[in-house]
Design an enzyme around this catalytic site. Structure first.
Site, short mmCIF file in Angstrom:
data_model
loop_
_atom_site.label_atom_id
_atom_site.label_comp_id
_atom_site.label_asym_id
_atom_site.label_seq_id
_atom_site.Cartn_x
_atom_site.Cartn_y
_atom_site.Cartn_z
N SER B 133 0.84 -1.19 0.00
CA SER B 133 0.00 0.00 0.00
C SER B 133 0.89 1.26 0.00
O SER B 133 1.77 1.38 -0.85
CB SER B 133 -0.95 -0.06 1.21
N ASP B 160 0.10 -4.18 -3.88
CA ASP B 160 -0.91 -3.11 -3.97
C ASP B 160 -0.32 -1.74 -3.62
O ASP B 160 -0.89 -1.02 -2.78
CB ASP B 160 -2.08 -3.42 -3.03
N HIS B 235 -7.59 -5.18 -0.88
CA HIS B 235 -6.35 -4.46 -0.55
C HIS B 235 -5.69 -4.94 0.75
O HIS B 235 -4.47 -4.90 0.87
CB HIS B 235 -6.69 -2.98 -0.46
#
Lengths: 305, 305
Positions: B133, B160, B235
Protein backbone atom coordinates in the site's frame (compact mmCIF):
# COMPACT_ATOMS: atom_id res chain seq x y z
CA UNK A 1 -6.02 -2.72 -66.72
CA UNK A 2 -3.01 -4.24 -65.08
CA UNK A 3 -2.98 -3.58 -61.38
CA UNK A 4 0.24 -3.53 -59.49
CA UNK A 5 -0.21 -5.87 -56.58
CA UNK A 6 1.75 -3.75 -54.16
CA UNK A 7 2.70 -0.15 -54.64
CA UNK A 8 3.93 0.42 -51.12
CA UNK A 9 7.46 -0.54 -51.94
CA UNK A 10 7.55 1.98 -54.79
CA UNK A 11 7.86 4.64 -52.16
CA UNK A 12 11.54 4.41 -51.36
CA UNK A 13 12.04 7.77 -49.68
CA UNK A 14 12.56 8.11 -45.92
CA UNK A 15 9.33 7.64 -44.00
CA UNK A 16 9.94 11.07 -42.44
CA UNK A 17 9.63 12.89 -45.76
CA UNK A 18 6.72 12.73 -48.18
CA UNK A 19 6.80 9.57 -50.31
CA UNK A 20 7.42 9.35 -54.04
CA UNK A 21 3.77 8.92 -54.95
CA UNK A 22 1.70 11.87 -56.07
CA UNK A 23 -1.59 12.02 -54.15
CA UNK A 24 -4.99 13.62 -54.57
CA UNK A 25 -7.80 14.42 -52.16
CA UNK A 26 -11.45 13.66 -52.83
CA UNK A 27 -14.45 14.96 -50.89
CA UNK A 28 -17.46 12.68 -51.04
CA UNK A 29 -20.92 13.81 -49.98
CA UNK A 30 -23.52 11.50 -48.46
CA UNK A 31 -25.69 12.19 -51.50
CA UNK A 32 -23.04 10.69 -53.77
CA UNK A 33 -24.21 7.71 -55.88
CA UNK A 34 -22.14 5.42 -53.66
CA UNK A 35 -24.13 6.69 -50.65
CA UNK A 36 -21.44 6.62 -47.98
CA UNK A 37 -22.90 6.62 -44.43
CA UNK A 38 -21.21 9.97 -43.76
CA UNK A 39 -19.35 12.63 -45.70
CA UNK A 40 -15.85 11.45 -46.48
CA UNK A 41 -12.46 12.99 -47.09
CA UNK A 42 -10.37 10.56 -49.12
CA UNK A 43 -6.65 10.89 -49.75
CA UNK A 44 -5.16 8.54 -52.31
CA UNK A 45 -2.12 8.04 -54.52
CA UNK A 46 -2.92 8.75 -58.18
CA UNK A 47 -0.64 6.11 -59.79
CA UNK A 48 -2.37 2.98 -60.99
CA UNK A 49 -2.25 0.28 -58.37
CA UNK A 50 -3.77 -1.56 -55.43
CA UNK A 51 -3.19 0.12 -52.10
CA UNK A 52 -3.89 -0.77 -48.46
CA UNK A 53 -6.65 1.26 -46.83
CA UNK A 54 -6.63 3.30 -43.62
CA UNK A 55 -9.84 4.36 -41.89
CA UNK A 56 -9.09 7.63 -40.10
CA UNK A 57 -11.24 8.93 -37.21
CA UNK A 58 -10.89 12.67 -36.53
CA UNK A 59 -10.79 14.28 -33.09
CA UNK A 60 -13.25 16.27 -31.00
CA UNK A 61 -14.70 19.32 -32.76
CA UNK A 62 -12.37 19.02 -35.73
CA UNK A 63 -12.96 18.36 -39.42
CA UNK A 64 -11.44 15.47 -41.32
CA UNK A 65 -9.87 18.02 -43.72
CA UNK A 66 -7.90 19.70 -40.91
CA UNK A 67 -5.44 16.79 -41.07
CA UNK A 68 -4.86 17.05 -44.82
CA UNK A 69 -1.07 17.59 -44.70
CA UNK A 70 -0.47 14.65 -42.37
CA UNK A 71 -2.82 12.39 -44.35
CA UNK A 72 -1.14 13.34 -47.64
CA UNK A 73 2.25 12.51 -46.14
CA UNK A 74 0.99 9.03 -45.22
CA UNK A 75 -0.84 8.48 -48.50
CA UNK A 76 2.21 9.46 -50.56
CA UNK A 77 3.90 6.31 -49.22
CA UNK A 78 1.22 4.14 -50.78
CA UNK A 79 -1.98 4.15 -48.73
CA UNK A 80 -5.58 5.12 -49.43
CA UNK A 81 -7.03 7.02 -46.46
CA UNK A 82 -10.76 7.25 -45.84
CA UNK A 83 -11.74 9.84 -43.24
CA UNK A 84 -15.42 10.08 -42.31
CA UNK A 85 -16.78 13.34 -40.90
CA UNK A 86 -18.67 12.33 -37.78
CA UNK A 87 -19.76 15.79 -36.65
CA UNK A 88 -18.04 19.10 -36.19
CA UNK A 89 -19.37 21.61 -33.73
CA UNK A 90 -22.63 19.76 -33.43
CA UNK A 91 -21.44 17.01 -31.12
CA UNK A 92 -22.78 13.49 -31.29
CA UNK A 93 -22.54 10.80 -28.64
CA UNK A 94 -19.55 8.46 -28.72
CA UNK A 95 -21.95 5.60 -29.32
CA UNK A 96 -23.37 7.26 -32.43
CA UNK A 97 -19.86 8.12 -33.63
CA UNK A 98 -18.83 4.49 -33.29
CA UNK A 99 -21.99 3.41 -35.12
CA UNK A 100 -21.12 5.63 -38.07
CA UNK A 101 -17.51 4.42 -38.10
CA UNK A 102 -18.85 0.86 -38.14
CA UNK A 103 -21.19 1.65 -41.03
CA UNK A 104 -18.40 3.30 -43.01
CA UNK A 105 -16.23 0.22 -42.47
CA UNK A 106 -18.98 -2.05 -43.72
CA UNK A 107 -19.59 0.25 -46.69
CA UNK A 108 -15.95 0.12 -47.86
CA UNK A 109 -16.15 -3.23 -49.65
CA UNK A 110 -18.98 -2.12 -51.92
CA UNK A 111 -18.61 1.65 -51.99
CA UNK A 112 -14.96 2.65 -51.89
CA UNK A 113 -13.96 1.41 -55.34
CA UNK A 114 -16.85 3.28 -56.92
CA UNK A 115 -15.66 6.66 -55.67
CA UNK A 116 -12.02 6.14 -56.67
CA UNK A 117 -10.55 6.73 -60.15
CA UNK A 118 -10.70 3.56 -62.28
CA UNK A 119 -6.98 2.82 -62.13
CA UNK A 120 -7.00 2.57 -58.31
CA UNK A 121 -7.96 -0.48 -56.32
CA UNK A 122 -8.43 -0.53 -52.55
CA UNK A 123 -6.82 -3.63 -51.07
CA UNK A 124 -9.22 -4.25 -48.20
CA UNK A 125 -7.37 -7.36 -47.09
CA UNK A 126 -4.90 -4.80 -45.73
CA UNK A 127 -7.06 -2.46 -43.67
CA UNK A 128 -5.83 -0.39 -40.71
CA UNK A 129 -7.42 1.98 -38.21
CA UNK A 130 -6.05 5.37 -37.23
CA UNK A 131 -7.60 7.90 -34.88
CA UNK A 132 -6.71 11.17 -33.16
CA UNK A 133 -7.85 12.28 -29.69
CA UNK A 134 -11.50 11.26 -29.20
CA UNK A 135 -11.19 9.63 -32.64
CA UNK A 136 -8.45 7.46 -31.14
CA UNK A 137 -10.99 6.09 -28.70
CA UNK A 138 -13.41 5.57 -31.58
CA UNK A 139 -10.72 3.59 -33.41
CA UNK A 140 -10.07 1.43 -30.32
CA UNK A 141 -13.81 0.90 -29.81
CA UNK A 142 -14.15 -0.24 -33.42
CA UNK A 143 -11.23 -2.65 -33.07
CA UNK A 144 -12.63 -4.00 -29.80
CA UNK A 145 -15.91 -4.78 -31.58
CA UNK A 146 -14.66 -6.47 -34.74
CA UNK A 147 -17.72 -8.73 -34.69
CA UNK A 148 -19.72 -5.71 -35.85
CA UNK A 149 -17.66 -5.12 -38.99
CA UNK A 150 -17.56 -7.30 -42.08
CA UNK A 151 -13.93 -6.33 -42.69
CA UNK A 152 -11.12 -7.11 -40.29
CA UNK A 153 -8.55 -4.54 -39.21
CA UNK A 154 -4.93 -5.62 -39.36
CA UNK A 155 -3.36 -2.76 -37.39
CA UNK A 156 -4.46 0.00 -35.02
CA UNK A 157 -2.85 3.39 -34.45
CA UNK A 158 -3.82 6.06 -31.95
CA UNK A 159 -2.49 9.62 -32.04
CA UNK A 160 -2.99 11.06 -28.55
CA UNK A 161 -6.13 8.95 -27.96
CA UNK A 162 -8.34 10.23 -25.12
CA UNK A 163 -11.02 8.29 -23.24
CA UNK A 164 -13.11 11.25 -22.09
CA UNK A 165 -12.96 14.71 -20.60
CA UNK A 166 -11.52 13.61 -17.23
CA UNK A 167 -11.15 10.44 -15.15
CA UNK A 168 -14.41 10.74 -13.17
CA UNK A 169 -16.33 11.91 -16.26
CA UNK A 170 -15.41 9.18 -18.68
CA UNK A 171 -17.67 8.88 -21.66
CA UNK A 172 -19.54 5.71 -22.57
CA UNK A 173 -18.64 3.25 -23.86
CA UNK A 174 -15.83 2.87 -21.36
CA UNK A 175 -12.91 1.18 -23.03
CA UNK A 176 -10.28 1.61 -20.31
CA UNK A 177 -10.14 -0.91 -17.48
CA UNK A 178 -6.98 0.20 -15.62
CA UNK A 179 -5.63 -3.33 -15.87
CA UNK A 180 -2.38 -3.66 -17.86
CA UNK A 181 -2.70 -5.32 -21.29
CA UNK A 182 -6.43 -5.86 -20.80
CA UNK A 183 -7.66 -4.82 -24.26
CA UNK A 184 -9.17 -7.85 -25.93
CA UNK A 185 -7.37 -7.17 -29.21
CA UNK A 186 -5.30 -9.45 -31.38
CA UNK A 187 -3.81 -6.87 -33.72
CA UNK A 188 -0.65 -4.78 -33.41
CA UNK A 189 -1.09 -1.41 -31.72
CA UNK A 190 0.89 1.80 -32.17
CA UNK A 191 0.42 4.77 -29.86
CA UNK A 192 1.85 8.22 -30.48
CA UNK A 193 1.52 10.55 -27.51
CA UNK A 194 2.48 14.18 -27.05
CA UNK A 195 4.39 15.42 -24.05
CA UNK A 196 2.30 18.58 -23.62
CA UNK A 197 -1.09 16.92 -23.99
CA UNK A 198 -1.62 16.68 -20.24
CA UNK A 199 -0.91 20.38 -19.66
CA UNK A 200 -3.58 23.02 -19.20
CA UNK A 201 -3.66 26.09 -21.43
CA UNK A 202 -4.06 28.96 -18.97
CA UNK A 203 -7.36 28.34 -17.23
CA UNK A 204 -8.47 25.79 -19.84
CA UNK A 205 -7.86 22.28 -18.52
CA UNK A 206 -5.99 19.70 -20.56
CA UNK A 207 -7.95 17.84 -23.23
CA UNK A 208 -5.90 14.72 -22.52
CA UNK A 209 -5.17 14.50 -18.78
CA UNK A 210 -3.12 11.78 -17.12
CA UNK A 211 -4.92 8.51 -16.61
CA UNK A 212 -7.12 8.72 -19.70
CA UNK A 213 -4.61 9.61 -22.38
CA UNK A 214 -2.05 8.00 -24.70
CA UNK A 215 -0.10 6.30 -21.90
CA UNK A 216 -3.10 4.38 -20.56
CA UNK A 217 -4.12 3.25 -24.07
CA UNK A 218 -0.61 1.86 -24.51
CA UNK A 219 -0.59 0.28 -21.04
CA UNK A 220 -3.77 -1.66 -21.80
CA UNK A 221 -2.56 -2.90 -25.21
CA UNK A 222 -1.19 -6.40 -25.51
CA UNK A 223 2.07 -7.03 -27.38
CA UNK A 224 2.98 -6.30 -30.04
CA UNK A 225 2.49 -2.69 -29.05
CA UNK A 226 4.57 0.42 -29.67
CA UNK A 227 4.71 3.70 -27.80
CA UNK A 228 6.25 6.91 -29.11
CA UNK A 229 6.14 10.12 -27.09
CA UNK A 230 6.66 13.35 -29.03
CA UNK A 231 8.00 15.08 -25.94
CA UNK A 232 7.97 18.71 -27.01
CA UNK A 233 4.65 18.91 -28.85
CA UNK A 234 1.01 19.33 -27.95
CA UNK A 235 -2.27 17.58 -28.56
CA UNK A 236 -3.25 19.47 -31.74
CA UNK A 237 0.18 19.96 -33.31
CA UNK A 238 -0.45 17.41 -36.06
CA UNK A 239 -3.20 19.53 -37.65
CA UNK A 240 -2.61 21.67 -40.73
CA UNK A 241 -0.79 24.89 -39.83
CA UNK A 242 -3.83 27.17 -40.04
CA UNK A 243 -5.80 24.83 -37.79
CA UNK A 244 -3.01 24.48 -35.23
CA UNK A 245 -3.10 28.26 -34.89
CA UNK A 246 -6.82 28.04 -34.08
CA UNK A 247 -6.52 25.00 -31.79
CA UNK A 248 -3.59 26.43 -29.87
CA UNK A 249 -5.89 29.09 -28.44
CA UNK A 250 -7.43 26.27 -26.38
CA UNK A 251 -4.74 23.67 -26.27
CA UNK A 252 -1.06 23.76 -25.25
CA UNK A 253 1.10 23.77 -28.37
CA UNK A 254 4.81 23.03 -28.82
CA UNK A 255 7.31 25.68 -29.86
CA UNK A 256 8.87 23.65 -32.66
CA UNK A 257 7.93 23.51 -36.33
CA UNK A 258 4.58 21.84 -36.90
CA UNK A 259 5.77 20.63 -40.30
CA UNK A 260 8.52 18.67 -38.54
CA UNK A 261 5.91 17.31 -36.13
CA UNK A 262 3.70 16.11 -39.00
CA UNK A 263 6.74 14.60 -40.71
CA UNK A 264 7.74 12.84 -37.50
CA UNK A 265 4.28 11.50 -36.72
CA UNK A 266 3.61 10.72 -40.38
CA UNK A 267 6.89 8.81 -40.54
CA UNK A 268 6.07 6.70 -37.49
CA UNK A 269 2.65 5.87 -38.95
CA UNK A 270 4.11 4.96 -42.34
CA UNK A 271 6.80 2.79 -40.71
CA UNK A 272 4.17 1.00 -38.58
CA UNK A 273 1.84 0.43 -41.53
CA UNK A 274 4.66 -0.83 -43.73
CA UNK A 275 5.59 -3.29 -41.00
CA UNK A 276 2.12 -4.64 -40.38
CA UNK A 277 0.41 -4.27 -43.75
CA UNK A 278 3.35 -5.01 -46.03
CA UNK A 279 5.76 -7.06 -43.92
CA UNK A 280 8.50 -4.44 -44.30
CA UNK A 281 9.79 -4.04 -40.77
CA UNK A 282 13.04 -2.15 -41.35
CA UNK A 283 11.78 1.39 -40.92
CA UNK A 284 9.86 0.63 -37.74
CA UNK A 285 12.78 -1.24 -36.23
CA UNK A 286 15.06 1.67 -37.10
CA UNK A 287 12.86 4.10 -35.18
CA UNK A 288 12.80 1.78 -32.15
CA UNK A 289 16.57 1.30 -32.31
CA UNK A 290 17.48 4.93 -33.04
CA UNK A 291 14.65 7.35 -32.18
CA UNK A 292 17.07 10.26 -32.66
CA UNK A 293 16.84 9.75 -36.42
CA UNK A 294 13.31 11.18 -36.30
CA UNK A 295 12.89 14.91 -37.04
CA UNK A 296 11.29 15.44 -33.61
CA UNK A 297 12.47 14.40 -30.14
CA UNK A 298 10.93 11.05 -29.24
CA UNK A 299 11.22 9.66 -25.74
CA UNK A 300 10.42 7.20 -24.55
CA UNK A 301 10.07 4.87 -27.50
CA UNK A 302 8.89 1.46 -26.31
CA UNK A 303 8.36 -1.78 -28.18
CA UNK A 304 6.41 -4.27 -26.11
CA UNK A 305 7.05 -7.64 -27.78
CA UNK B 1 31.16 -21.22 13.48
CA UNK B 2 30.78 -22.47 9.95
CA UNK B 3 28.28 -20.44 7.98
CA UNK B 4 26.45 -21.94 5.09
CA UNK B 5 26.86 -19.57 2.19
CA UNK B 6 23.39 -20.05 0.83
CA UNK B 7 20.48 -21.51 2.69
CA UNK B 8 17.80 -20.54 0.22
CA UNK B 9 18.07 -23.76 -1.70
CA UNK B 10 17.53 -25.79 1.48
CA UNK B 11 13.89 -24.81 1.24
CA UNK B 12 12.67 -27.29 -1.33
CA UNK B 13 8.94 -27.10 -0.66
CA UNK B 14 6.53 -25.38 -3.08
CA UNK B 15 6.76 -21.62 -2.85
CA UNK B 16 3.02 -21.59 -2.14
CA UNK B 17 3.40 -23.46 1.15
CA UNK B 18 5.60 -22.48 4.09
CA UNK B 19 9.23 -23.44 3.52
CA UNK B 20 11.22 -26.06 5.39
CA UNK B 21 13.05 -23.58 7.61
CA UNK B 22 11.80 -22.89 11.12
CA UNK B 23 11.53 -19.16 11.74
CA UNK B 24 11.37 -16.83 14.72
CA UNK B 25 10.21 -13.25 15.16
CA UNK B 26 12.14 -10.58 17.06
CA UNK B 27 10.85 -7.18 18.19
CA UNK B 28 13.56 -4.58 18.52
CA UNK B 29 13.01 -1.30 20.34
CA UNK B 30 14.76 1.94 19.43
CA UNK B 31 16.38 1.86 22.88
CA UNK B 32 18.11 -1.42 21.99
CA UNK B 33 21.93 -1.35 22.19
CA UNK B 34 22.04 -1.45 18.38
CA UNK B 35 19.94 1.75 18.30
CA UNK B 36 17.88 1.10 15.19
CA UNK B 37 16.37 4.32 13.74
CA UNK B 38 12.86 2.95 14.40
CA UNK B 39 11.28 0.03 16.19
CA UNK B 40 11.73 -3.10 14.13
CA UNK B 41 9.89 -6.38 13.63
CA UNK B 42 12.36 -8.96 12.36
CA UNK B 43 11.46 -12.38 10.99
CA UNK B 44 14.31 -14.80 10.43
CA UNK B 45 15.09 -18.46 9.94
CA UNK B 46 16.64 -20.01 13.03
CA UNK B 47 19.02 -22.47 11.31
CA UNK B 48 22.63 -21.41 11.15
CA UNK B 49 23.40 -19.68 7.88
CA UNK B 50 23.72 -16.54 5.78
CA UNK B 51 20.45 -15.29 4.38
CA UNK B 52 19.44 -12.53 1.97
CA UNK B 53 17.66 -9.59 3.59
CA UNK B 54 14.31 -7.99 2.78
CA UNK B 55 13.38 -4.51 3.99
CA UNK B 56 9.60 -4.48 4.40
CA UNK B 57 7.58 -1.21 4.49
CA UNK B 58 4.12 -1.53 6.07
CA UNK B 59 0.96 0.19 4.83
CA UNK B 60 -1.08 3.16 5.96
CA UNK B 61 -2.21 2.97 9.60
CA UNK B 62 -1.02 -0.58 10.06
CA UNK B 63 1.62 -2.17 12.27
CA UNK B 64 4.57 -4.17 10.96
CA UNK B 65 3.37 -7.11 13.11
CA UNK B 66 0.01 -7.27 11.29
CA UNK B 67 1.77 -9.02 8.41
CA UNK B 68 3.39 -11.69 10.60
CA UNK B 69 1.91 -14.74 8.84
CA UNK B 70 2.87 -13.54 5.38
CA UNK B 71 6.36 -12.53 6.51
CA UNK B 72 6.90 -15.90 8.24
CA UNK B 73 5.88 -17.67 5.04
CA UNK B 74 8.51 -15.73 3.10
CA UNK B 75 11.19 -16.08 5.78
CA UNK B 76 10.70 -19.85 6.02
CA UNK B 77 12.05 -20.08 2.47
CA UNK B 78 15.35 -18.56 3.59
CA UNK B 79 15.10 -14.80 4.01
CA UNK B 80 15.64 -12.40 6.90
CA UNK B 81 12.93 -9.74 6.91
CA UNK B 82 13.40 -6.39 8.61
CA UNK B 83 10.19 -4.39 9.02
CA UNK B 84 10.49 -0.90 10.51
CA UNK B 85 7.47 0.62 12.27
CA UNK B 86 7.14 4.08 10.73
CA UNK B 87 4.05 5.23 12.61
CA UNK B 88 0.70 3.72 13.37
CA UNK B 89 -2.25 5.94 14.01
CA UNK B 90 -0.05 8.95 14.46
CA UNK B 91 0.59 9.64 10.80
CA UNK B 92 3.86 11.03 9.54
CA UNK B 93 4.55 12.65 6.20
CA UNK B 94 5.68 10.46 3.33
CA UNK B 95 8.94 12.37 3.29
CA UNK B 96 9.63 11.54 6.94
CA UNK B 97 8.62 7.92 6.34
CA UNK B 98 11.11 7.68 3.47
CA UNK B 99 13.79 9.32 5.62
CA UNK B 100 13.33 6.66 8.31
CA UNK B 101 13.36 3.86 5.73
CA UNK B 102 16.62 5.33 4.37
CA UNK B 103 18.12 5.47 7.86
CA UNK B 104 17.11 1.87 8.58
CA UNK B 105 18.72 0.78 5.31
CA UNK B 106 21.95 2.55 6.21
CA UNK B 107 21.83 1.07 9.72
CA UNK B 108 21.58 -2.54 8.44
CA UNK B 109 25.27 -3.03 7.73
CA UNK B 110 26.35 -2.17 11.27
CA UNK B 111 23.24 -2.95 13.30
CA UNK B 112 21.43 -5.96 11.90
CA UNK B 113 23.97 -8.62 12.79
CA UNK B 114 24.09 -7.41 16.39
CA UNK B 115 20.38 -8.03 16.96
CA UNK B 116 20.36 -11.49 15.36
CA UNK B 117 21.34 -14.75 17.08
CA UNK B 118 25.05 -15.49 16.66
CA UNK B 119 24.60 -18.32 14.17
CA UNK B 120 22.78 -16.07 11.65
CA UNK B 121 24.44 -13.81 9.16
CA UNK B 122 22.60 -11.24 7.03
CA UNK B 123 23.89 -11.34 3.45
CA UNK B 124 23.49 -7.67 2.58
CA UNK B 125 24.92 -8.17 -0.89
CA UNK B 126 21.50 -9.67 -1.56
CA UNK B 127 19.07 -7.02 -0.33
CA UNK B 128 15.51 -6.54 -1.58
CA UNK B 129 12.70 -4.08 -0.93
CA UNK B 130 9.08 -5.02 -0.29
CA UNK B 131 6.21 -2.70 0.53
CA UNK B 132 2.43 -2.80 0.92
CA UNK B 133 0.00 0.00 0.00
CA UNK B 134 1.54 3.37 1.01
CA UNK B 135 4.59 1.30 2.04
CA UNK B 136 4.81 0.20 -1.59
CA UNK B 137 5.29 3.82 -2.58
CA UNK B 138 7.89 4.17 0.19
CA UNK B 139 9.74 1.17 -1.25
CA UNK B 140 9.66 2.67 -4.76
CA UNK B 141 10.81 6.05 -3.42
CA UNK B 142 13.73 4.37 -1.67
CA UNK B 143 14.71 2.49 -4.81
CA UNK B 144 14.42 5.68 -6.88
CA UNK B 145 16.87 7.37 -4.52
CA UNK B 146 19.57 4.75 -4.20
CA UNK B 147 22.19 7.51 -3.94
CA UNK B 148 20.89 8.11 -0.41
CA UNK B 149 21.54 4.56 0.81
CA UNK B 150 24.91 2.95 1.39
CA UNK B 151 23.49 -0.45 0.43
CA UNK B 152 22.11 -1.26 -3.00
CA UNK B 153 18.79 -3.00 -3.51
CA UNK B 154 18.78 -5.91 -5.95
CA UNK B 155 15.00 -6.37 -6.34
CA UNK B 156 11.82 -4.41 -5.62
CA UNK B 157 8.36 -5.78 -4.85
CA UNK B 158 5.13 -3.85 -4.34
CA UNK B 159 1.96 -5.37 -2.91
CA UNK B 160 -0.91 -3.11 -3.97
CA UNK B 161 1.31 -0.01 -3.93
CA UNK B 162 -0.64 3.27 -3.77
CA UNK B 163 0.65 6.73 -4.66
CA UNK B 164 -1.81 8.76 -2.57
CA UNK B 165 -5.43 9.10 -1.54
CA UNK B 166 -6.69 10.02 -5.03
CA UNK B 167 -5.31 11.29 -8.35
CA UNK B 168 -5.70 15.02 -7.71
CA UNK B 169 -4.56 14.67 -4.10
CA UNK B 170 -1.32 12.85 -4.64
CA UNK B 171 1.10 12.98 -1.76
CA UNK B 172 4.65 14.31 -2.07
CA UNK B 173 7.06 13.11 -3.19
CA UNK B 174 5.30 12.33 -6.45
CA UNK B 175 6.75 9.20 -7.92
CA UNK B 176 4.26 8.59 -10.74
CA UNK B 177 4.76 10.42 -14.03
CA UNK B 178 2.05 8.81 -16.21
CA UNK B 179 4.67 7.97 -18.80
CA UNK B 180 5.13 4.22 -19.47
CA UNK B 181 8.37 2.70 -18.15
CA UNK B 182 9.53 6.05 -16.81
CA UNK B 183 10.85 4.92 -13.41
CA UNK B 184 14.57 5.53 -13.35
CA UNK B 185 15.28 2.10 -11.86
CA UNK B 186 17.71 -0.55 -12.94
CA UNK B 187 16.50 -3.40 -10.75
CA UNK B 188 13.80 -6.01 -11.41
CA UNK B 189 10.30 -5.07 -10.25
CA UNK B 190 7.43 -7.30 -9.16
CA UNK B 191 3.94 -5.92 -8.61
CA UNK B 192 1.11 -7.84 -6.98
CA UNK B 193 -2.25 -6.12 -7.29
CA UNK B 194 -5.68 -7.04 -5.96
CA UNK B 195 -8.78 -6.99 -8.11
CA UNK B 196 -10.99 -5.41 -5.44
CA UNK B 197 -8.54 -2.70 -4.39
CA UNK B 198 -10.22 -0.08 -6.57
CA UNK B 199 -13.69 -0.74 -5.15
CA UNK B 200 -15.34 1.38 -2.50
CA UNK B 201 -16.61 -0.19 0.73
CA UNK B 202 -20.11 1.23 1.10
CA UNK B 203 -19.65 4.97 1.38
CA UNK B 204 -15.92 4.67 2.08
CA UNK B 205 -13.96 5.32 -1.10
CA UNK B 206 -11.29 2.93 -2.32
CA UNK B 207 -7.86 3.19 -0.74
CA UNK B 208 -6.29 2.28 -4.07
CA UNK B 209 -8.29 3.88 -6.89
CA UNK B 210 -7.51 3.50 -10.59
CA UNK B 211 -4.67 5.62 -11.86
CA UNK B 212 -2.62 5.59 -8.64
CA UNK B 213 -2.59 1.91 -7.79
CA UNK B 214 -0.74 -1.32 -8.64
CA UNK B 215 -1.37 -1.07 -12.39
CA UNK B 216 0.27 2.34 -12.76
CA UNK B 217 3.30 1.27 -10.70
CA UNK B 218 3.72 -1.66 -13.08
CA UNK B 219 3.16 0.50 -16.17
CA UNK B 220 5.96 2.84 -15.14
CA UNK B 221 8.44 0.04 -14.38
CA UNK B 222 11.07 -0.85 -16.95
CA UNK B 223 11.69 -4.47 -17.88
CA UNK B 224 12.28 -6.85 -16.29
CA UNK B 225 8.96 -6.28 -14.54
CA UNK B 226 6.24 -8.67 -13.44
CA UNK B 227 2.56 -8.08 -12.76
CA UNK B 228 0.27 -10.46 -10.89
CA UNK B 229 -3.36 -9.55 -10.22
CA UNK B 230 -5.07 -11.46 -7.41
CA UNK B 231 -8.46 -10.96 -9.02
CA UNK B 232 -10.80 -11.98 -6.23
CA UNK B 233 -9.09 -10.38 -3.23
CA UNK B 234 -8.96 -6.95 -1.64
CA UNK B 235 -6.35 -4.46 -0.55
CA UNK B 236 -5.92 -5.72 3.04
CA UNK B 237 -6.40 -9.45 2.49
CA UNK B 238 -2.71 -10.25 3.05
CA UNK B 239 -2.84 -9.18 6.70
CA UNK B 240 -3.08 -11.68 9.56
CA UNK B 241 -6.65 -13.00 9.92
CA UNK B 242 -7.56 -10.92 12.98
CA UNK B 243 -6.35 -7.75 11.24
CA UNK B 244 -8.18 -8.50 7.99
CA UNK B 245 -11.37 -8.66 10.05
CA UNK B 246 -10.64 -5.16 11.34
CA UNK B 247 -9.48 -3.74 8.01
CA UNK B 248 -12.44 -5.15 6.11
CA UNK B 249 -14.72 -2.77 7.97
CA UNK B 250 -13.13 -0.01 5.87
CA UNK B 251 -11.79 -1.83 2.87
CA UNK B 252 -13.40 -4.24 0.37
CA UNK B 253 -12.33 -7.79 1.17
CA UNK B 254 -12.49 -10.93 -0.94
CA UNK B 255 -14.73 -13.87 -0.07
CA UNK B 256 -12.02 -16.52 -0.33
CA UNK B 257 -9.71 -17.86 2.38
CA UNK B 258 -7.18 -15.29 3.51
CA UNK B 259 -4.71 -18.08 4.28
CA UNK B 260 -4.80 -19.06 0.60
CA UNK B 261 -4.29 -15.40 -0.31
CA UNK B 262 -1.23 -15.14 1.94
CA UNK B 263 0.10 -18.41 0.51
CA UNK B 264 -0.45 -17.17 -3.02
CA UNK B 265 1.15 -13.76 -2.47
CA UNK B 266 3.89 -15.24 -0.31
CA UNK B 267 4.63 -17.76 -3.03
CA UNK B 268 4.94 -15.10 -5.72
CA UNK B 269 7.29 -13.08 -3.51
CA UNK B 270 9.43 -16.12 -2.70
CA UNK B 271 9.61 -17.11 -6.37
CA UNK B 272 10.60 -13.57 -7.37
CA UNK B 273 13.25 -13.31 -4.64
CA UNK B 274 14.69 -16.72 -5.48
CA UNK B 275 14.95 -15.61 -9.11
CA UNK B 276 16.64 -12.28 -8.47
CA UNK B 277 18.60 -12.89 -5.24
CA UNK B 278 19.62 -16.50 -5.81
CA UNK B 279 19.51 -17.01 -9.58
CA UNK B 280 16.87 -19.75 -9.26
CA UNK B 281 14.32 -18.79 -11.89
CA UNK B 282 12.26 -21.99 -12.14
CA UNK B 283 9.50 -21.10 -9.68
CA UNK B 284 8.94 -17.63 -11.09
CA UNK B 285 8.88 -18.90 -14.66
CA UNK B 286 6.37 -21.59 -13.62
CA UNK B 287 3.99 -18.98 -12.25
CA UNK B 288 4.27 -16.92 -15.44
CA UNK B 289 3.74 -20.00 -17.61
CA UNK B 290 0.95 -21.56 -15.52
CA UNK B 291 -0.68 -19.08 -13.15
CA UNK B 292 -3.42 -21.63 -12.43
CA UNK B 293 -0.96 -23.57 -10.27
CA UNK B 294 -1.23 -20.80 -7.67
CA UNK B 295 -3.72 -21.31 -4.81
CA UNK B 296 -5.54 -18.09 -5.81
CA UNK B 297 -6.86 -16.92 -9.17
CA UNK B 298 -4.25 -14.79 -10.88
CA UNK B 299 -5.08 -12.82 -13.99
CA UNK B 300 -3.49 -11.21 -15.77
CA UNK B 301 0.04 -12.37 -15.09
CA UNK B 302 2.47 -10.34 -17.20
CA UNK B 303 6.20 -10.62 -17.64
CA UNK B 304 7.65 -7.57 -19.34
CA UNK B 305 11.07 -8.66 -20.62
Amino acid sequence: MELLHDNISKAKSSVFTPGNLKVKTIKVKKSNDASPPSELFVVTPVSMGAYPVILFCHGYCTANTWYSHLLQHISSHGFIIVAPQFYQCLIMSMKDEIKIATKVTNWLSTGLETILPENLKPDLSRLALLGHSRGGKTAFSLALNQHLTSLKFKALLGMDPVAGPSPPGRVEPEVLTYIPQSFNLSLPVGIIGTGLSNKSKGIIPSFAPNGINHAEFFNESKPPAYYFLAKDYGHCDILDDSKVALASLLCKSGKGSKELMRNGVGGIIVAFLKAYLAGENDNLQSIVDAPSAAPITLGPVIYSK
